[in-house]
Write a protein that holds these residues in place. Structure first.
Motif, PDB file in Angstrom:
ATOM      1  N   GLN A 140      95.618 138.255  83.755  1.00  0.00           N
ATOM      2  CA  GLN A 140      96.942 139.128  83.966  1.00  0.00           C
ATOM      3  C   GLN A 140      96.733 140.487  84.598  1.00  0.00           C
ATOM      4  N   MET A 141      95.678 141.260  84.245  1.00  0.00           N
ATOM      5  CA  MET A 141      95.782 142.653  84.871  1.00  0.00           C
ATOM      6  C   MET A 141      95.796 142.384  86.403  1.00  0.00           C
ATOM      7  N   PRO A 142      95.577 142.349  87.372  1.00  0.00           N
ATOM      8  CA  PRO A 142      95.737 142.386  88.644  1.00  0.00           C
ATOM      9  C   PRO A 142      97.369 142.305  88.894  1.00  0.00           C
ATOM     10  N   GLY A 143      98.162 141.143  88.784  1.00  0.00           N
ATOM     11  CA  GLY A 143      99.192 140.067  88.716  1.00  0.00           C
ATOM     12  C   GLY A 143     100.544 141.897  87.852  1.00  0.00           C
ATOM     13  N   HIS A 144      99.840 142.028  87.091  1.00  0.00           N
ATOM     14  CA  HIS A 144     100.638 142.932  85.680  1.00  0.00           C
ATOM     15  C   HIS A 144     100.838 143.985  86.660  1.00  0.00           C
ATOM     16  N   ALA A 145      99.245 144.504  87.883  1.00  0.00           N
ATOM     17  CA  ALA A 145      99.831 145.862  88.413  1.00  0.00           C
ATOM     18  C   ALA A 145     100.549 146.139  89.707  1.00  0.00           C
ATOM     19  N   GLN A 146     100.323 145.265  90.240  1.00  0.00           N
ATOM     20  CA  GLN A 146     101.419 144.265  91.394  1.00  0.00           C
ATOM     21  C   GLN A 146     103.302 144.353  90.530  1.00  0.00           C
ATOM     22  N   LEU A 147     103.207 143.580  89.777  1.00  0.00           N
ATOM     23  CA  LEU A 147     104.827 143.819  88.855  1.00  0.00           C
ATOM     24  C   LEU A 147     105.508 145.404  88.923  1.00  0.00           C
ATOM     25  N   LEU A 148     104.501 146.027  87.797  1.00  0.00           N
ATOM     26  CA  LEU A 148     104.447 147.046  87.673  1.00  0.00           C
ATOM     27  C   LEU A 148     105.209 147.927  88.680  1.00  0.00           C
ATOM     28  N   LEU A 149     103.843 147.760  89.946  1.00  0.00           N
ATOM     29  CA  LEU A 149     104.275 148.376  91.259  1.00  0.00           C
ATOM     30  C   LEU A 149     105.122 148.476  91.956  1.00  0.00           C
ATOM     31  N   ASP A 150     105.700 147.518  92.074  1.00  0.00           N
ATOM     32  CA  ASP A 150     106.864 147.231  92.344  1.00  0.00           C
ATOM     33  C   ASP A 150     108.395 147.871  92.565  1.00  0.00           C
ATOM     34  N   PHE A 151     108.335 147.279  90.639  1.00  0.00           N
ATOM     35  CA  PHE A 151     109.251 148.117  89.502  1.00  0.00           C
ATOM     36  C   PHE A 151     109.267 149.369  90.195  1.00  0.00           C
ATOM     37  N   ASP A 152     108.195 150.025  89.985  1.00  0.00           N
ATOM     38  CA  ASP A 152     107.925 151.479  89.301  1.00  0.00           C
ATOM     39  C   ASP A 152     108.757 152.687  91.275  1.00  0.00           C
ATOM     40  N   ALA A 153     108.848 151.225  92.033  1.00  0.00           N
ATOM     41  CA  ALA A 153     108.759 151.659  94.351  1.00  0.00           C
ATOM     42  C   ALA A 153     110.430 151.617  94.177  1.00  0.00           C
ATOM     43  N   ALA A 154     111.051 150.018  93.092  1.00  0.00           N
ATOM     44  CA  ALA A 154     111.636 150.066  93.528  1.00  0.00           C
ATOM     45  C   ALA A 154     112.971 151.492  92.548  1.00  0.00           C
ATOM     46  N   LEU A 155     112.828 151.250  91.805  1.00  0.00           N
ATOM     47  CA  LEU A 155     113.409 152.352  90.316  1.00  0.00           C
ATOM     48  C   LEU A 155     113.209 154.180  91.744  1.00  0.00           C
ATOM     49  N   GLY A 156     111.980 154.245  92.253  1.00  0.00           N
ATOM     50  CA  GLY A 156     111.262 155.705  92.785  1.00  0.00           C
ATOM     51  C   GLY A 156     112.854 155.536  93.488  1.00  0.00           C
ATOM     52  N   ALA A 157     113.021 155.058  94.928  1.00  0.00           N
ATOM     53  CA  ALA A 157     114.295 155.083  96.037  1.00  0.00           C
ATOM     54  C   ALA A 157     115.443 154.788  95.425  1.00  0.00           C
ATOM     55  N   PHE A 158     115.982 153.965  93.986  1.00  0.00           N
ATOM     56  CA  PHE A 158     117.107 154.104  93.139  1.00  0.00           C
ATOM     57  C   PHE A 158     116.573 155.805  92.473  1.00  0.00           C
ATOM     58  N   PHE A 159     116.333 155.748  91.983  1.00  0.00           N
ATOM     59  CA  PHE A 159     116.461 157.559  91.774  1.00  0.00           C
ATOM     60  C   PHE A 159     116.770 158.662  92.710  1.00  0.00           C
ATOM     61  N   THR A 160     115.785 158.468  94.195  1.00  0.00           N
ATOM     62  CA  THR A 160     115.870 159.153  95.691  1.00  0.00           C
ATOM     63  C   THR A 160     117.697 159.201  95.635  1.00  0.00           C
ATOM     64  N   ALA A 161     118.224 158.042  95.554  1.00  0.00           N
ATOM     65  CA  ALA A 161     119.564 157.874  95.995  1.00  0.00           C
ATOM     66  C   ALA A 161     120.695 158.144  95.394  1.00  0.00           C
ATOM     67  N   LEU A 162     120.390 158.115  93.927  1.00  0.00           N
ATOM     68  CA  LEU A 162     121.212 159.054  93.010  1.00  0.00           C
ATOM     69  C   LEU A 162     121.454 160.396  93.001  1.00  0.00           C
ATOM     70  N   ASP A 163     119.861 160.867  93.564  1.00  0.00           N
ATOM     71  CA  ASP A 163     119.649 162.506  94.350  1.00  0.00           C
ATOM     72  C   ASP A 163     120.893 162.592  95.598  1.00  0.00           C
ATOM     73  N   GLU A 164     120.623 161.739  96.206  1.00  0.00           N
ATOM     74  CA  GLU A 164     120.938 162.241  97.520  1.00  0.00           C
ATOM     75  C   GLU A 164     122.024 161.430  97.229  1.00  0.00           C
ATOM     76  N   LEU A 165     122.745 161.453  96.276  1.00  0.00           N
ATOM     77  CA  LEU A 165     124.937 160.978  95.852  1.00  0.00           C
ATOM     78  C   LEU A 165     124.880 162.152  94.995  1.00  0.00           C
ATOM     79  N   GLY A 166     123.819 163.370  94.427  1.00  0.00           N
ATOM     80  CA  GLY A 166     124.321 163.421  93.639  1.00  0.00           C
ATOM     81  C   GLY A 166     124.857 162.859  91.736  1.00  0.00           C
TER      82      GLY A 166
END
Length: 444
Positions: A308-334
């Motif tokens: 589990q450990m390496p695969g779960h870490a990568q899944l959460l890394l992808d999830f976190d990066a996607a959410l980070g970009a999404f909230f940056t975009a929401l900030d851009e849009l106000g």
């Protein structure tokens, strides 16, 4: 997800203008719709972490004695304490840390824009361990089944085969506020969540599974559909009408997607690309005239029975990066305070590791709620008692399958309340809410 296509030729524009001219016929209409769908706009984005996300490593106790117990129970799945990202606490020293892959989510939490709903899962009504173990309060149907678990989260019910989802049932109520398209848009696989009693979700197609179709073929297909819609064969005519409607809907989606270009760069992962399209549609809401929208998508791969450990870490890394970009975009849009994101998952994992350096199916989990102007920086609900076979563990011998202390219904109805549903509407969408005397979760 869907690919952007230059979908119209001059002839197709003429034939579709009748159906959509009030929305995209001219820039004056777009500006008027932008005003009508401005500050009153709200959107819900649901992300299902399919397979059963290991919430025991999403949040890790930092208190020395609790962390020692966590390590004892988790074995090879225990995260180093020093790697966890401390979550700010109103009572002084941080008591919990977040998985080290979750830097963006932890930052949103610590800045007051995200929270955790702890110990949440499908429940018939509040229950103690003794009540569920003796059958005084029944377990949800087919507990620990992947498809049933997802359906129960997405329906906010505890039956095995729910017919509608809580997103679809809300969509039934707000169709007048979604402009020219249905209010629920599905950017994932077929989902119970998006099924209403009267509203049909729009599927956002695209990505690696779908190839762009040449404009000439699109135009030819549209002309054929329009011709077939007047066929004397009732079946051919009905199919053609569905096809024409679908193509008209795609025109509007393409128009909304191309409203303006976002500056935010998104990662290349499937979830990030999906959220980029969601952000583009939120940006183009004025094209649709929408003041309320509901989006659904999935990230797969969380059934971590082995290594589990390496695969779960990568899944959460992808999830976190996607959410980070999404909230940056929401900030851009106000729009950060007008868009609320929440996670679903089939269930959590066992606290005890298995013999394959993985974990097995659990019950209560921890979910994230982000954005929407909520009062973040807090953990809502009750964390489990970290003792195998203890008061929170419904297995014998103890494996750490935690009993929920908060129901899916309480979480989902709180999101419905944030969305603007009245008390009577909430009671209709969430018929099990009356089983929980403490009522819905308050996110503000």
């Amino acid at each position: 997800m869907m690919n952007r296509r230059r979908f119209l030729t001059r002839s197709a524009q003429a034939s579709l203008a009748v159906a959509t001219s009030s929305l995209w016929g001219n820039s004056l209409a777009s500006r008027a719709l932008a005003q009508s769908a401005g500050s009153s706009y709200k959107a819900i984005v649901v992300i299902t972490l399919a397979g059963g996300n290991d919430a025991n490593n999403l949040l890790v106790p930092l208190d020395p004695s609790e962390y020692a117990e966590y390590c004892k129970m988790r074995g090879v799945l225990a995260l180093p304490k020093s790697s966890c990202i401390p979550l700010q606490s109103a009572n002084g020293a941080p008591t919990y840390g977040m998985h080290p892959s979750m830097t963006n989510v932890a930052s949103l939490y610590n800045s007051g824009h995200a929270l955790v709903v702890a110990g949440v899962g499908p429940m018939v009504k509040p229950a103690t361990k003794a009540q569920v173990m003796t059958g005084a309060v029944p377990f949800p149907a087919s507990l620990l089944s992947h498809p049933v678990g997802i359906a129960q989260w997405e329906s906010s019910q505890t039956v095995e085969n729910p017919s509608t989802g809580w997103g679809g049932r809300i969509a039934d109520l707000i169709s007048a506020q979604s402009g020219s398209l249905p209010p629920v848009l599905n950017a994932g696989p077929n989902s119970t969540f998006t099924v209403g009693n009267s509203v049909q979700a729009i599927a956002l197609q695209g990505g690696s599974l779908f190839s762009p179709v040449p404009i000439a073929l699109n135009n030819a297909a549209l002309q054929l559909a329009e011709s077939d819609s007047s066929s004397q064969n009732a079946l051919i005519a009905q199919v053609a009408k569905f096809r024409t409607s679908s193509m008209q809907q795609q025109v509007l989606l393409d128009q909304a997607m191309g409203y303006t270009t976002l500056k935010t760069a998104f990662p290349s992962s499937p979830l990030a690309q999906t959220l980029q399209r969601v952000a583009q549609l939120i940006n183009g809401r004025s094209v649709l005239g929408a003041s309320r929208q509901i989006f659904y998508t999935q990230q797969t791969g969380f059934d971590t029975h082995v290594n589990q450990m390496p695969g779960h870490a990568q899944l959460l890394l992808d999830f976190d990066a996607a959410l980070g970009a999404f909230f940056t975009a929401l900030d851009e849009l106000g729009m950060t305070n007008q868009v609320l994101v929440c996670t679903h998952s089939d269930f959590s994992r066992t606290m005890a590791s298995n013999t394959d350096a993985g974990s097995d199916h659990g019950w209560a989990t921890h979910q994230l709620v982000l954005g929407g102007g909520i009062r973040g920086g807090r953990i809502i609900g009750t964390m489990p008692d970290l003792e195998l076979g203890g008061s929170s563990d419904v297995t014998s011998p103890g494996l750490g399958v935690w009993l929920p202390t908060t129901s899916v219904t309480q979480m989902a109805s709180g999101i419905g309340n944030w969305f603007g549903l009245t008390s009577s509407q909430l009671a209709g969408v969430f018929p099990d809410l009356g089983n929980f005397p403490s009522g819905m979760i308050q996110f503000s």
